[in-house]
Design a protein around this motif. Structure first.
Motif, PDB file in Angstrom:
ATOM      1  N   PHE A   1      13.519  57.701  34.821  1.00  0.00           N
ATOM      2  CA  PHE A   1      13.216  56.871  35.989  1.00  0.00           C
ATOM      3  C   PHE A   1      13.405  55.392  35.652  1.00  0.00           C
ATOM      4  N   ARG A   2      12.894  54.973  34.481  1.00  0.00           N
ATOM      5  CA  ARG A   2      13.043  53.571  34.066  1.00  0.00           C
ATOM      6  C   ARG A   2      14.500  53.203  33.821  1.00  0.00           C
ATOM      7  N   ILE A   3      15.283  54.141  33.283  1.00  0.00           N
ATOM      8  CA  ILE A   3      16.713  53.894  33.064  1.00  0.00           C
ATOM      9  C   ILE A   3      17.399  53.653  34.402  1.00  0.00           C
ATOM     10  N   GLU A   4      17.111  54.507  35.354  1.00  0.00           N
ATOM     11  CA  GLU A   4      17.735  54.371  36.674  1.00  0.00           C
ATOM     12  C   GLU A   4      17.325  53.067  37.348  1.00  0.00           C
ATOM     13  N   GLU A   5      16.068  52.691  37.225  1.00  0.00           N
ATOM     14  CA  GLU A   5      15.613  51.412  37.783  1.00  0.00           C
ATOM     15  C   GLU A   5      16.365  50.247  37.154  1.00  0.00           C
ATOM     16  N   ALA A   6      16.523  50.283  35.842  1.00  0.00           N
ATOM     17  CA  ALA A   6      17.222  49.207  35.136  1.00  0.00           C
ATOM     18  C   ALA A   6      18.695  49.152  35.542  1.00  0.00           C
ATOM     19  N   ARG A   7      19.301  50.301  35.762  1.00  0.00           N
ATOM     20  CA  ARG A   7      20.708  50.336  36.169  1.00  0.00           C
ATOM     21  C   ARG A   7      20.903  49.731  37.558  1.00  0.00           C
ATOM     22  N   GLN A   8      19.883  49.866  38.399  1.00  0.00           N
ATOM     23  CA  GLN A   8      19.962  49.329  39.756  1.00  0.00           C
ATOM     24  C   GLN A   8      19.765  47.809  39.773  1.00  0.00           C
ATOM     25  N   GLY A   9      19.150  47.274  38.726  1.00  0.00           N
ATOM     26  CA  GLY A   9      18.826  45.851  38.678  1.00  0.00           C
ATOM     27  C   GLY A   9      20.020  44.984  38.312  1.00  0.00           C
ATOM     28  N   PRO A  10      19.806  43.693  38.301  1.00  0.00           N
ATOM     29  CA  PRO A  10      20.873  42.752  37.968  1.00  0.00           C
ATOM     30  C   PRO A  10      21.259  42.832  36.489  1.00  0.00           C
ATOM     31  N   MET A  11      22.453  42.407  36.182  1.00  0.00           N
ATOM     32  CA  MET A  11      22.947  42.425  34.796  1.00  0.00           C
ATOM     33  C   MET A  11      22.451  41.168  34.069  1.00  0.00           C
ATOM     34  N   THR A  12      21.214  41.219  33.638  1.00  0.00           N
ATOM     35  CA  THR A  12      20.630  40.119  32.878  1.00  0.00           C
ATOM     36  C   THR A  12      20.254  40.619  31.498  1.00  0.00           C
ATOM     37  N   SER A  13      20.040  39.699  30.595  1.00  0.00           N
ATOM     38  CA  SER A  13      19.634  40.087  29.237  1.00  0.00           C
ATOM     39  C   SER A  13      18.306  40.835  29.257  1.00  0.00           C
ATOM     40  N   GLU A  14      17.376  40.361  30.074  1.00  0.00           N
ATOM     41  CA  GLU A  14      16.067  41.009  30.156  1.00  0.00           C
ATOM     42  C   GLU A  14      16.191  42.438  30.705  1.00  0.00           C
TER      43      GLU A  14
ATOM     44  N   GLN B   1      18.835  44.355  30.565  1.00  0.00           N
ATOM     45  CA  GLN B   1      19.507  45.180  29.560  1.00  0.00           C
ATOM     46  C   GLN B   1      18.529  45.594  28.463  1.00  0.00           C
ATOM     47  N   LYS B   2      17.594  44.694  28.140  1.00  0.00           N
ATOM     48  CA  LYS B   2      16.564  45.028  27.153  1.00  0.00           C
ATOM     49  C   LYS B   2      15.684  46.162  27.685  1.00  0.00           C
ATOM     50  N   VAL B   3      15.291  46.074  28.949  1.00  0.00           N
ATOM     51  CA  VAL B   3      14.480  47.126  29.577  1.00  0.00           C
ATOM     52  C   VAL B   3      15.243  48.446  29.559  1.00  0.00           C
ATOM     53  N   TRP B   4      16.542  48.398  29.896  1.00  0.00           N
ATOM     54  CA  TRP B   4      17.386  49.595  29.907  1.00  0.00           C
ATOM     55  C   TRP B   4      17.467  50.212  28.508  1.00  0.00           C
ATOM     56  N   LEU B   5      17.678  49.370  27.504  1.00  0.00           N
ATOM     57  CA  LEU B   5      17.810  49.875  26.140  1.00  0.00           C
ATOM     58  C   LEU B   5      16.504  50.487  25.639  1.00  0.00           C
ATOM     59  N   GLU B   6      15.377  49.859  25.966  1.00  0.00           N
ATOM     60  CA  GLU B   6      14.084  50.426  25.571  1.00  0.00           C
ATOM     61  C   GLU B   6      13.845  51.769  26.265  1.00  0.00           C
ATOM     62  N   ALA B   7      14.185  51.856  27.543  1.00  0.00           N
ATOM     63  CA  ALA B   7      14.015  53.121  28.269  1.00  0.00           C
ATOM     64  C   ALA B   7      14.949  54.190  27.707  1.00  0.00           C
ATOM     65  N   LEU B   8      16.167  53.805  27.375  1.00  0.00           N
ATOM     66  CA  LEU B   8      17.124  54.749  26.794  1.00  0.00           C
ATOM     67  C   LEU B   8      16.632  55.256  25.436  1.00  0.00           C
ATOM     68  N   THR B   9      16.064  54.355  24.656  1.00  0.00           N
ATOM     69  CA  THR B   9      15.496  54.749  23.357  1.00  0.00           C
ATOM     70  C   THR B   9      14.352  55.742  23.557  1.00  0.00           C
TER      71      THR B   9
END
Length: 79
Positions: free
Chosen positions: A19-32, A34-42
Motif C-alpha cells: 500500500f505504501r509503495i503504491e502511495e509513493a508511486r502516485q506521488g510527485p517525483m521528489t527525493s523525499e 523516493q525515500k518513502v518508496w525505497l523504505e516501503a520497498l525494503t
C-alpha cells in the motif's frame, strides 16, 4: 507464536508495505517521496522473505508429521 500466526503477521506487513509503495508511486517525483518508496520497498522485501521462510517451515513441519504417521524415523537419503 505459531507458524501460521507468524505467516499471517508477515503477510500483513507485506500488504501494508505494498500500500505504501503504491502511495509513493502516485506521488510527485521528489527525493523525499523516493525515500518513502525505497523504505516501503525494503519493508516489502523483508516481509516477503519472512513469508517464504514461514511457508518453508510450515511445509517442513507437515512433512515430519506425515513421516511420523507413516512410521518413518528418518527420511531416505536423496539419490
Amino acid at each position: 507464536m505459531t507458524v501460521p500466526k507468524h505467516l499471517d503477521a508477515a503477510a500483513a506487513k507485506m500488504k501494508e508495505a505494498a500500500f505504501r509503495i503504491e502511495e509513493a508511486r502516485q506521488g510527485p517525483m521528489t527525493s523525499e517521496n523516493q525515500k518513502v518508496w525505497l523504505e516501503a520497498l525494503t519493508d516489502y522485501c523483508l516481509a516477503l522473505s519472512e513469508v517464504q521462510a514461514f511457508c518453508n517451515e510450515s511445509v517442513h513441519e507437515k512433512l515430519h508429521e506425515l513421516a511420523g504417521r507413516m512410521g518413518l524415523r528418518k527420511f531416505p537419503a536423496g539419490s
